[in-house]
Structure formats: C-alpha cells, structure tokens
Design a protein around this motif. Structure first.
Motif, mmCIF file in Angstrom:
data_model
loop_
_atom_site.group_PDB
_atom_site.id
_atom_site.type_symbol
_atom_site.label_atom_id
_atom_site.label_comp_id
_atom_site.label_asym_id
_atom_site.label_seq_id
_atom_site.Cartn_x
_atom_site.Cartn_y
_atom_site.Cartn_z
ATOM 1 N N ILE A 147 0.813 -1.198 0.000
ATOM 2 C CA ILE A 147 0.000 0.000 0.000
ATOM 3 C C ILE A 147 0.852 1.256 0.000
ATOM 4 O O ILE A 147 0.523 2.250 -0.644
ATOM 5 C CB ILE A 147 -0.924 0.009 1.237
ATOM 6 C CG1 ILE A 147 -1.839 -1.206 1.182
ATOM 7 C CG2 ILE A 147 -1.724 1.289 1.340
ATOM 8 C CD1 ILE A 147 -2.598 -1.450 2.449
ATOM 9 N N ARG A 148 1.962 1.228 0.714
ATOM 10 C CA ARG A 148 2.782 2.431 0.855
ATOM 11 C C ARG A 148 4.239 2.051 1.019
ATOM 12 O O ARG A 148 4.554 1.093 1.703
ATOM 13 C CB ARG A 148 2.304 3.207 2.098
ATOM 14 C CG ARG A 148 2.957 4.535 2.331
ATOM 15 C CD ARG A 148 2.048 5.665 1.926
ATOM 16 N NE ARG A 148 2.817 6.880 1.712
ATOM 17 C CZ ARG A 148 2.863 7.886 2.567
ATOM 18 N NH1 ARG A 148 2.179 7.843 3.675
ATOM 19 N NH2 ARG A 148 3.583 8.947 2.281
ATOM 20 N N VAL A 149 5.121 2.794 0.388
ATOM 21 C CA VAL A 149 6.563 2.681 0.565
ATOM 22 C C VAL A 149 7.059 4.101 0.789
ATOM 23 O O VAL A 149 6.979 4.932 -0.107
ATOM 24 C CB VAL A 149 7.252 2.087 -0.682
ATOM 25 C CG1 VAL A 149 8.742 2.047 -0.492
ATOM 26 C CG2 VAL A 149 6.719 0.699 -0.991
ATOM 27 N N ALA A 150 7.521 4.389 2.014
ATOM 28 C CA ALA A 150 7.913 5.764 2.319
ATOM 29 C C ALA A 150 8.909 5.781 3.464
ATOM 30 O O ALA A 150 9.075 4.786 4.173
ATOM 31 C CB ALA A 150 6.692 6.594 2.687
ATOM 32 N N HIS A 151 9.563 6.925 3.628
ATOM 33 C CA HIS A 151 10.461 7.121 4.755
ATOM 34 C C HIS A 151 9.645 7.014 6.031
ATOM 35 O O HIS A 151 8.463 7.349 6.062
ATOM 36 C CB HIS A 151 11.125 8.496 4.668
ATOM 37 C CG HIS A 151 12.236 8.667 5.654
ATOM 38 N ND1 HIS A 151 12.001 9.074 6.948
ATOM 39 C CD2 HIS A 151 13.571 8.450 5.542
ATOM 40 C CE1 HIS A 151 13.150 9.118 7.602
ATOM 41 N NE2 HIS A 151 14.129 8.753 6.767
#
Length: 83
Positions: A74-78
């Motif tokens: 769903i999400r790839v983030a710092h």
C-alpha cells in the motif's frame, strides 16, 4: 509463495527513491513473496489488518489476503512520512 502487487501510489513512491533504497526494498519484497514475515509488526485501530516491514529508514506497509495468497503493498515511504 505469495503474489505481490503494488498499489499505483506505492509504485510511484518506490520509483522516486534512490537506487540503494530501491534495492533494499526489493529484497524485502522478495522476502514477503517467499512468506518471510519475521519481525513484521501489525497495526491496531483504524489500520487493523495491515502490516509494516522495516527496510532501513523506509517502511513497507502491506495488506495480506490469506484467501488468495496476495500481498498488496500500500505504501513505501520514509519512516517519518509512512504513517
């Protein structure tokens, strides 16, 4: 083995990262595909049912659908921005 699918927004976030972070995240996604869920944390509250995997300073937020053996990223983030 699981099938891994990226959400459209997660794919865009992944492609914006530098090459070193992409390689690390790709290795973690391969771990997910192989069913290695060690050290993964589950969310509580309104995000119940979702999991997060640590990849250096980034987090991979995913949803595991057992019936179909599909993992949706769903999400790839710092980590500062992931939640």
């Amino acid at each position: 083995m699981y099938k891994v699918a990226f959400d459209k927004d997660a794919e865009k976030e992944f492609l914006k990262l530098d090459n070193q972070a992409q390689k690390l995240i790709a290795s973690k996604v391969i771990d997910l595909r192989n069913g290695n869920f060690s050290n993964d944390k589950h969310f509580q509250g309104k995000h119940k049912g979702k999991f997060r995997k640590r990849a250096g300073n980034c987090r991979i937020i995913y949803l595991k659908e057992n019936d179909f053996l599909v993992i949706t990223v769903i999400r790839v983030a710092h980590r500062k921005e992931a939640y």
